[in-house]
Design a protein around this motif. Structure first.
Motif, PDB file in Angstrom:
ATOM      1  N   PRO A  36       0.896  -1.082   0.076  1.00  0.00           N
ATOM      2  CA  PRO A  36       0.086  -0.003   0.164  1.00  0.00           C
ATOM      3  C   PRO A  36       0.929   1.137  -0.137  1.00  0.00           C
ATOM      4  CG  PRO A  36      -0.724  -1.583   1.627  1.00  0.00           C
ATOM      5  CD  PRO A  36       0.507  -2.157   1.104  1.00  0.00           C
ATOM      6  N   ASP A  37       0.669   2.121  -0.916  1.00  0.00           N
ATOM      7  CA  ASP A  37       1.389   3.424  -1.082  1.00  0.00           C
ATOM      8  C   ASP A  37       0.748   4.367  -1.914  1.00  0.00           C
ATOM      9  OD1 ASP A  37       3.446   5.172  -0.766  1.00  0.00           O
ATOM     10  OD2 ASP A  37       4.915   4.037  -1.775  1.00  0.00           O
ATOM     11  N   THR A  38       1.141   5.732  -1.852  1.00  0.00           N
ATOM     12  CA  THR A  38       0.507   6.684  -2.553  1.00  0.00           C
ATOM     13  C   THR A  38       1.313   7.472  -3.254  1.00  0.00           C
ATOM     14  OG1 THR A  38      -1.432   6.461  -0.887  1.00  0.00           O
ATOM     15  CG2 THR A  38      -1.219   8.714  -2.412  1.00  0.00           C
ATOM     16  N   VAL A  39       1.028   7.952  -4.443  1.00  0.00           N
ATOM     17  CA  VAL A  39       1.878   9.072  -5.051  1.00  0.00           C
ATOM     18  C   VAL A  39       0.980  10.247  -5.620  1.00  0.00           C
ATOM     19  CG1 VAL A  39       3.758   7.479  -5.713  1.00  0.00           C
ATOM     20  CG2 VAL A  39       1.712   7.885  -7.350  1.00  0.00           C
ATOM     21  N   HIS A  40       1.477  11.310  -5.805  1.00  0.00           N
ATOM     22  CA  HIS A  40       0.755  12.510  -6.334  1.00  0.00           C
ATOM     23  C   HIS A  40       1.262  12.732  -7.712  1.00  0.00           C
ATOM     24  CE1 HIS A  40       0.693  13.381  -1.897  1.00  0.00           C
ATOM     25  NE2 HIS A  40      -0.445  14.291  -2.179  1.00  0.00           N
ATOM     26  N   PHE A  41       0.282  13.090  -8.574  1.00  0.00           N
ATOM     27  CA  PHE A  41       0.297  13.419  -9.945  1.00  0.00           C
ATOM     28  C   PHE A  41      -0.516  14.682 -10.402  1.00  0.00           C
ATOM     29  CE2 PHE A  41      -2.975  10.715  -9.980  1.00  0.00           C
ATOM     30  CZ  PHE A  41      -4.012  11.008 -10.865  1.00  0.00           C
ATOM     31  N   ARG A  42      -0.292  15.373 -11.522  1.00  0.00           N
ATOM     32  CA  ARG A  42      -1.193  16.204 -12.011  1.00  0.00           C
ATOM     33  C   ARG A  42      -1.404  15.989 -13.504  1.00  0.00           C
ATOM     34  NH1 ARG A  42       3.381  20.850 -10.988  1.00  0.00           N
ATOM     35  NH2 ARG A  42       4.768  20.178 -12.576  1.00  0.00           N
ATOM     36  N   VAL A  43      -2.283  16.559 -13.951  1.00  0.00           N
ATOM     37  CA  VAL A  43      -2.756  16.246 -15.349  1.00  0.00           C
ATOM     38  C   VAL A  43      -2.448  17.652 -16.144  1.00  0.00           C
ATOM     39  CG1 VAL A  43      -4.734  15.867 -16.988  1.00  0.00           C
ATOM     40  CG2 VAL A  43      -4.841  14.947 -14.613  1.00  0.00           C
ATOM     41  N   GLY A  44      -1.577  17.329 -17.420  1.00  0.00           N
ATOM     42  CA  GLY A  44      -1.276  18.371 -18.047  1.00  0.00           C
ATOM     43  C   GLY A  44      -1.632  18.143 -19.717  1.00  0.00           C
TER      44      GLY A  44
ATOM     45  N   ALA B  59       0.244  16.869 -22.074  1.00  0.00           N
ATOM     46  CA  ALA B  59       0.719  15.432 -22.608  1.00  0.00           C
ATOM     47  C   ALA B  59      -0.115  14.247 -21.837  1.00  0.00           C
ATOM     48  CB  ALA B  59       2.142  15.584 -22.297  1.00  0.00           C
ATOM     49  N   GLY B  60      -0.678  14.619 -20.806  1.00  0.00           N
ATOM     50  CA  GLY B  60      -1.148  13.438 -19.884  1.00  0.00           C
ATOM     51  C   GLY B  60      -1.115  13.912 -18.500  1.00  0.00           C
ATOM     52  N   VAL B  61      -0.470  12.686 -17.687  1.00  0.00           N
ATOM     53  CA  VAL B  61      -0.157  12.765 -16.313  1.00  0.00           C
ATOM     54  C   VAL B  61       1.083  12.491 -15.953  1.00  0.00           C
ATOM     55  CG1 VAL B  61      -2.495  11.481 -15.741  1.00  0.00           C
ATOM     56  CG2 VAL B  61      -0.532  10.193 -15.975  1.00  0.00           C
ATOM     57  N   GLU B  62       1.572  13.372 -15.016  1.00  0.00           N
ATOM     58  CA  GLU B  62       3.115  13.339 -14.749  1.00  0.00           C
ATOM     59  C   GLU B  62       2.993  13.172 -13.198  1.00  0.00           C
ATOM     60  OE1 GLU B  62       4.942  16.789 -16.017  1.00  0.00           O
ATOM     61  OE2 GLU B  62       3.527  18.157 -15.080  1.00  0.00           O
ATOM     62  N   GLY B  63       4.090  12.497 -12.788  1.00  0.00           N
ATOM     63  CA  GLY B  63       3.996  12.502 -11.096  1.00  0.00           C
ATOM     64  C   GLY B  63       4.630  13.733 -10.460  1.00  0.00           C
ATOM     65  N   VAL B  64       4.258  13.937  -9.299  1.00  0.00           N
ATOM     66  CA  VAL B  64       4.742  15.443  -8.937  1.00  0.00           C
ATOM     67  C   VAL B  64       5.285  14.978  -7.273  1.00  0.00           C
ATOM     68  CG1 VAL B  64       3.957  17.413  -7.753  1.00  0.00           C
ATOM     69  CG2 VAL B  64       2.985  16.591  -9.701  1.00  0.00           C
ATOM     70  N   THR B  65       6.304  15.381  -6.937  1.00  0.00           N
ATOM     71  CA  THR B  65       6.936  15.243  -5.533  1.00  0.00           C
ATOM     72  C   THR B  65       6.373  15.983  -4.483  1.00  0.00           C
ATOM     73  OG1 THR B  65       9.185  14.629  -6.691  1.00  0.00           O
ATOM     74  CG2 THR B  65       9.076  15.125  -4.226  1.00  0.00           C
ATOM     75  N   VAL B  66       5.609  15.482  -3.556  1.00  0.00           N
ATOM     76  CA  VAL B  66       5.215  15.995  -2.408  1.00  0.00           C
ATOM     77  C   VAL B  66       5.844  15.728  -1.255  1.00  0.00           C
ATOM     78  CG1 VAL B  66       2.967  16.889  -1.375  1.00  0.00           C
ATOM     79  CG2 VAL B  66       3.057  16.587  -3.747  1.00  0.00           C
ATOM     80  N   THR B  67       6.314  16.267  -0.405  1.00  0.00           N
ATOM     81  CA  THR B  67       6.809  16.117   0.773  1.00  0.00           C
ATOM     82  C   THR B  67       6.247  17.119   1.954  1.00  0.00           C
ATOM     83  OG1 THR B  67       8.667  17.462   0.915  1.00  0.00           O
ATOM     84  CG2 THR B  67       8.972  15.288  -0.204  1.00  0.00           C
ATOM     85  N   GLU B  68       6.526  16.689   3.073  1.00  0.00           N
ATOM     86  CA  GLU B  68       5.874  17.654   4.422  1.00  0.00           C
ATOM     87  C   GLU B  68       6.457  19.219   3.970  1.00  0.00           C
ATOM     88  OE1 GLU B  68       6.825  16.005   8.197  1.00  0.00           O
ATOM     89  OE2 GLU B  68       5.469  14.269   7.686  1.00  0.00           O
ATOM     90  N   ALA B  69       7.679  19.150   3.598  1.00  0.00           N
ATOM     91  CA  ALA B  69       8.418  20.255   3.280  1.00  0.00           C
ATOM     92  C   ALA B  69       7.912  21.086   1.946  1.00  0.00           C
ATOM     93  CB  ALA B  69       9.986  20.410   3.245  1.00  0.00           C
ATOM     94  N   THR B  70       7.028  20.560   1.094  1.00  0.00           N
ATOM     95  CA  THR B  70       6.671  21.288  -0.117  1.00  0.00           C
ATOM     96  C   THR B  70       5.577  22.268   0.125  1.00  0.00           C
ATOM     97  OG1 THR B  70       6.929  19.043  -1.259  1.00  0.00           O
ATOM     98  CG2 THR B  70       5.626  20.686  -2.414  1.00  0.00           C
ATOM     99  N   PRO B  71       5.931  23.492  -0.258  1.00  0.00           N
ATOM    100  CA  PRO B  71       4.853  24.353  -0.203  1.00  0.00           C
ATOM    101  C   PRO B  71       3.679  24.383  -1.196  1.00  0.00           C
ATOM    102  CG  PRO B  71       6.634  25.485  -1.397  1.00  0.00           C
ATOM    103  CD  PRO B  71       7.166  23.918  -0.939  1.00  0.00           C
ATOM    104  N   LEU B  72       2.494  24.339  -0.371  1.00  0.00           N
ATOM    105  CA  LEU B  72       1.344  24.121  -1.160  1.00  0.00           C
ATOM    106  C   LEU B  72       0.526  25.493  -1.118  1.00  0.00           C
ATOM    107  CD1 LEU B  72       0.532  20.377  -0.137  1.00  0.00           C
ATOM    108  CD2 LEU B  72       1.638  21.290  -2.011  1.00  0.00           C
ATOM    109  N   VAL B  73      -0.578  25.603  -1.926  1.00  0.00           N
ATOM    110  CA  VAL B  73      -1.577  26.427  -2.164  1.00  0.00           C
ATOM    111  C   VAL B  73      -3.000  25.758  -2.215  1.00  0.00           C
ATOM    112  CG1 VAL B  73       0.038  28.353  -2.789  1.00  0.00           C
ATOM    113  CG2 VAL B  73      -1.249  27.115  -4.505  1.00  0.00           C
ATOM    114  N   ARG B  74      -3.936  26.297  -1.349  1.00  0.00           N
ATOM    115  CA  ARG B  74      -5.017  25.915  -1.339  1.00  0.00           C
ATOM    116  C   ARG B  74      -5.981  26.541  -2.746  1.00  0.00           C
ATOM    117  NH1 ARG B  74      -8.880  23.094   1.797  1.00  0.00           N
ATOM    118  NH2 ARG B  74      -7.462  23.221   3.679  1.00  0.00           N
TER     119      ARG B  74
END
Length: 331
Positions: free
Chosen positions: A303-311, A313-328
């Motif tokens: 069991p595991d989870t990864v983040h991705f986004r749609v662009g 060209a399709g889907v691409e993986g995105v690195t997200v850690t506890e230190a990654t700045p995010l915006v709501r």
């Protein structure tokens, strides 16, 4: 061992599922695949073992190694050509058994399916069958992805589209149409988008038993296609709210689970889930919503989870850690 020399019952079972599955799978599962009763499956298994003890000779370790190498090459998973997603799936979508992709609307399920179809057709040179049960096939989006990925124009000639209007059409497509296609040209993947559409709306109250039988029949047909033609079978599923005994949704209003219940989930080998988040990476310009792909259950994956986004060209993986700045995101 010559199949023509076997008793008719045993020969039928071997032709349907193959000797390894006949000797290893449960009688109830084999009965669905072979259209035999459990007693007939047990009888066929015993007849096969008796005949094998009579005619077979020991096999060398070298022969076993060669057979294993041939099997491995034909059953290599189909890559999504996205390093993060392929790492999550240990190489890609497996070419044995049923893989489900469940998730809410707008969570990237169809985007993942389109990318699998494109890359499978490109890498293998074989055809991918895409069955649409809800909307018209998104041909413009597929062409946008092909151009953005700089793939040759003829790759889309190897994506074969089928539209089915109801459960009966889906059953007929999987039991007759796809085997006919597989007899004419090599296939690498079968995508059903989605399996839930008709099964959630076509049955009346009190027809749960009939629906369960139809789901089991569909699952058996899909497993048979995967096994006989080494297909990666990916089925999209919708989700439904989980209602607690007091009438409130579980978890205070946010609980969801894949649709179709145990009758369908018991047919699966691998279950993946896709989900929308309410965030974008702060460095994304313009903001791009983050999605999640998770392994819910699989015999070969943790069991595991990864983040991705749609662009484009399709889907691409995105690195997200506890230190990654995010915006709501507001919408």
């Amino acid at each position: 061992m010559n199949l023509d020399d076997l008793p008719e019952l045993c020969s039928k079972a071997v032709k349907e599922v193959g000797i390894p599955d006949l000797l290893s799978l449960r009688s109830s599962t084999l009965g669905q695949d072979c259209r035999l009763s459990s007693a007939e499956v047990r009888q066929a298994r015993q007849l096969l073992l008796t005949e094998a003890h009579r005619v077979l000779v020991p096999i060398s370790a070298h022969s076993l190694q060669l057979e294993s190498e041939r099997a491995d090459s034909s059953l290599a998973p189909l890559s999504l050509c996205c390093p993060a997603l392929d790492a999550l799936l240990s190489g890609g979508v497996p070419r044995r058994g049923l893989t489900e992709l469940a998730g809410e609307s707008g969570s990237g399920k169809t985007q993942l399916c389109l990318q699998l179809a494109l890359e499978a057709a490109r890498v293998t040179g074989q055809a991918a069958v895409y069955i649409c049960t809800e909307d018209a096939f998104p041909v413009r989006r597929l062409e946008q992805m092909r151009r953005a990925r700089r793939l040759p124009a003829d790759v889309t000639d190897r994506i074969l589209i089928e539209h089915v209007p109801d459960v009966e059409g889906l059953q007929a497509c999987c039991e007759r149409r796809v085997p006919q296609l597989a007899g004419r040209r090599p296939l690498c993947a079968l995508i059903v988008d989605s399996v839930a559409a008709q099964f959630r709306c076509q049955y009346e109250q009190g027809e749960g038993g009939r629906r369960a039988l139809d789901l089991q029949r569909l699952g058996a047909a899909l497993r048979r296609l995967s096994r006989q033609h080494h297909l990666a079978v990916l089925c999209v599923n919708q989700v439904t709210a989980v209602v607690a005994p007091d009438g409130a949704e579980a978890g205070g209003g946010g609980g969801i689970t894949p649709a179709l219940g145990l009758a369908w989930s018991s047919q699966l080998t691998t279950r993946l889930t896709a989900a929308r988040t309410g965030y974008s990476r702060a460095d994304s310009v313009p903001p791009s919503r983050l999605m999640q792909l998770s392994v819910a259950s699989a015999p070969h994956l943790a069991p595991d989870t990864v983040h991705f986004r749609v662009g484009p060209a399709g889907v691409e993986g995105v690195t997200v850690t506890e230190a990654t700045p995010l915006v709501r995101l507001t919408d």
